[in-house]
Each structure stands twice: as structure tokens, then as C-alpha cells.
Design an enzyme around this catalytic site. Structure first.
Site, short mmCIF file in Angstrom:
data_model
loop_
_atom_site.label_atom_id
_atom_site.label_comp_id
_atom_site.label_asym_id
_atom_site.label_seq_id
_atom_site.Cartn_x
_atom_site.Cartn_y
_atom_site.Cartn_z
N SER A 281 -29.13 -22.44 -33.85
CA SER A 281 -28.58 -21.90 -35.09
C SER A 281 -29.13 -22.63 -36.31
CB SER A 281 -27.04 -21.98 -35.08
OG SER A 281 -26.61 -23.33 -35.04
N ARG B 263 -31.12 -20.09 -38.79
CA ARG B 263 -30.53 -19.80 -40.11
C ARG B 263 -31.61 -19.88 -41.19
NH1 ARG B 263 -27.12 -23.19 -39.73
NH2 ARG B 263 -25.22 -21.98 -39.29
N ASN C 234 -33.29 -16.37 -43.18
CA ASN C 234 -33.22 -16.19 -44.63
C ASN C 234 -34.60 -16.11 -45.27
OD1 ASN C 234 -30.29 -16.43 -45.90
ND2 ASN C 234 -30.34 -17.74 -44.10
#
Length: 292
Positions: free
Chosen positions: A216, A220, A224
Site C-alpha cells: 500500500s 498509493r 496518484n
């Protein structure tokens, strides 16, 4: 990119821009054929990451070299504010003063490096790929196969590499602070208790926790930045669509407006993502210092 003799379609344009400059370990061009392929290197990500990392080190060295004890200039003041912010976050998460001597500079490096990597997304989409295409053609190669992506953090191998490095540091500090025996006991006794029947369950939960945090952490940042890069490509296509139809003459106006708005918003995104990655690095390393 496109077949010779006609301009690329929108999908061909995007697919070409999302293709990395890939080589094998002997630096020979290669095409990735599997989702996970450790025989393939995204050379563009590696080169840009190294170059931008060197630039970040130079900027911080320049700030340290020009630092004065008197009233600081704007550049020195900005760097001092950044260093103080990172140091405060390190003190809040890492309570071991000896560990902070390494972790605080590490966190500063992570923030500056990732911010600069993310900031590559602010360059015009076609600028560096077009320069590389011309250079590739000048070397006698087909310019349609001149692939170049300039945002290393939009490459999953880069972000997972960074998060895996954080994981390794967490394991090192877990052993350093708690001892090999203490950390081993923690792996089989938390979170459900030290009963022997619970050891396999505890170990499985600990492995899942480490994997989830690492994946994660990297996903992440990648998600993005990949989305931001894709939006810039879609906005770039608006300007190129003006010749497609009479109604398309208004698209360049939308291209300028949308591009400006997204660029301003993206300044917040690239800064926030660098800060989040740095904070999670500090939090995970802080957890490595604590006992369950």
C-alpha cells in the site's frame, strides 16, 4: 508509435507515452512480456531517478554551504523550515534519539527526492520524449520506437522499490532495537497472545501486516502519480484535436484552461504525496521501535 504514413490516434498516442524505455541486464532493448519480470529494467525511470536524486543532494548541499548565522535569505529560510518540519515529525514518531540521527536525514531525503520526482510531471508531456525521439532517430533508429517516460514515481517498480527499502529498514531496526530473539518472539506472540496454538496465526498476521504496509505504501504513490500523468496526456490531446472537426476549434481554449487548473492542483498533489510517503516511512520505522 503509429504506423508509418499517418498520425497517431489518441489511443496510440497514450499507449506510446505509457511505454518505458526497457532494457535487460546487459542493456539490450527488450519488451516486457509479464506483469512481473525481473529481467527487465525501466531504464528511463532509473536514469531520471538518479539524476534528480543528484539534483536534490546538490540543492541541499548548496543550502548548507551558503548557510549563515545571521539573518537568513529566502532560500536558506525555506530549507531551514523544511528541515525543521521533518525534524519535528521525526521526533514525534521516533523516540530513540540515536536512531533519529539516521532516520531524520533519511526522511528529509525521502521527501525532497520524491517531491522532485513527482515534479517531473509538471514538464510539458511531449517535451523530453520529443527530444529523445529526435536523438534516437539521429542514431539511426526508428523514432516510433523511442520510448521515454519522465515521471519515475508513475512507475510501479520505482515506488515498490522505495517501499521495499523502507520494509528492509523496519526489519533491521526491529532486530537492532528488540534483538533477534525479542523480535522473533513478537512475530509469534502478537497480536493474539503467546499461547503456542496461536503462534502460526500470529506469524501469518504479522506477515500479512508487513506485506500490506509495503504494497500500500508503494501503490498509493504510484496510483496518484500515474493518474496525474494520464490526465496530463488527455489534456494534451485536447489541443491536438482542434483539426479533427469544426467544433474542435474550441478545444485549444479548453486545453489551456484545463491544463492550467490541473497544473495548479497538481502542485498540491505532488507535494502531498511526497509528504505522505515521508510520514508513512517515519510511522513504520517508529513502529519498528515499539513492542506490541
Amino acid at each position: 508509435m503509429a504506423a508509418e504514413g499517418h498520425a497517431p490516434t489518441a489511443s496510440e498516442y497514450i499507449v506510446h507515452h505509457l511505454q518505458h524505455w526497457q532494457v535487460d541486464w546487459s542493456l539490450k532493448p527488450v519488451v516486457q512480456k509479464a506483469i512481473v519480470d525481473f529481467g527487465v529494467i525501466n531504464l528511463d525511470s532509473v536514469l531520471y531517478a538518479l539524476a534528480i536524486g543528484a539534483l536534490g543532494c546538490f540543492v541541499l548541499w548548496l543550502a548548507a554551504r551558503k548557510a549563515t548565522a545571521g539573518v537568513p535569505g529566502r532560500f536558506q529560510a525555506a530549507v531551514e523550515m523544511l528541515v525543521e518540519m521533518v525534524d519535528n515529525q521525526a521526533k514525534a514518531n521516533i523516540h530513540n534519539a540515536k536512531s533519529r540521527k539516521f532516520i531524520a536525514p533519511l526522511a528529509l531525503t525521502v521527501f525532497v527526492w520524491i517531491f522532485l520526482l513527482n515534479a517531473m510531471d509538471m514538464l510539458p508531456v511531449d517535451l523530453l520524449p520529443a527530444i529523445w525521439s529526435k536523438a534516437y532517430a539521429a542514431m539511426g533508429h526508428d523514432p516510433h520506437h523511442a520510448y521515454m517516460r519522465v515521471v519515475p514515481t508513475a512507475d510501479l517498480s520505482t515506488t515498490l522499490g522505495l517501499s521495499t527499502s523502507v520494509l528492509l529498514l523496519c526489519l533491521i531496526y526491529s532486530v537492532k532495537i528488540k534483538g533477534l530473539g525479542g523480535w522473533g518472539h513478537e512475530l509469534i506472540s502478537a497480536p493474539f497472545g503467546a499461547h503456542p496454538l496461536l503462534w502460526p496465526i500470529n506469524l501469518l498476521m504479522q506477515i500479512i501486516e508487513y506485506l500490506a504496509k509495503t504494497i500500500s505504501h508503494g501503490m498509493r504513490l504510484f496510483g496518484n502519480m500515474y493518474a496525474g500523468e494520464l490526465v496530463f496526456m488527455l489534456i494534451a490531446l485536447m489541443g491536438g484535436a482542434m483539426a479533427a472537426s469544426l467544433s474542435g476549434v474550441l478545444l485549444p481554449i479548453g486545453h489551456i484552461i484545463a491544463g492550467t487548473i490541473w497544473a495548479i492542483f497538481h502542485i498540491l498533489v505532488i507535494t502531498l504525496q511526497a509528504f505522505i510517503f515521508m510520514m508513512l516511512t517515519l510511522i513504520y520505522l517508529g513502529q519498528a521501535h515499539e513492542s506490541h
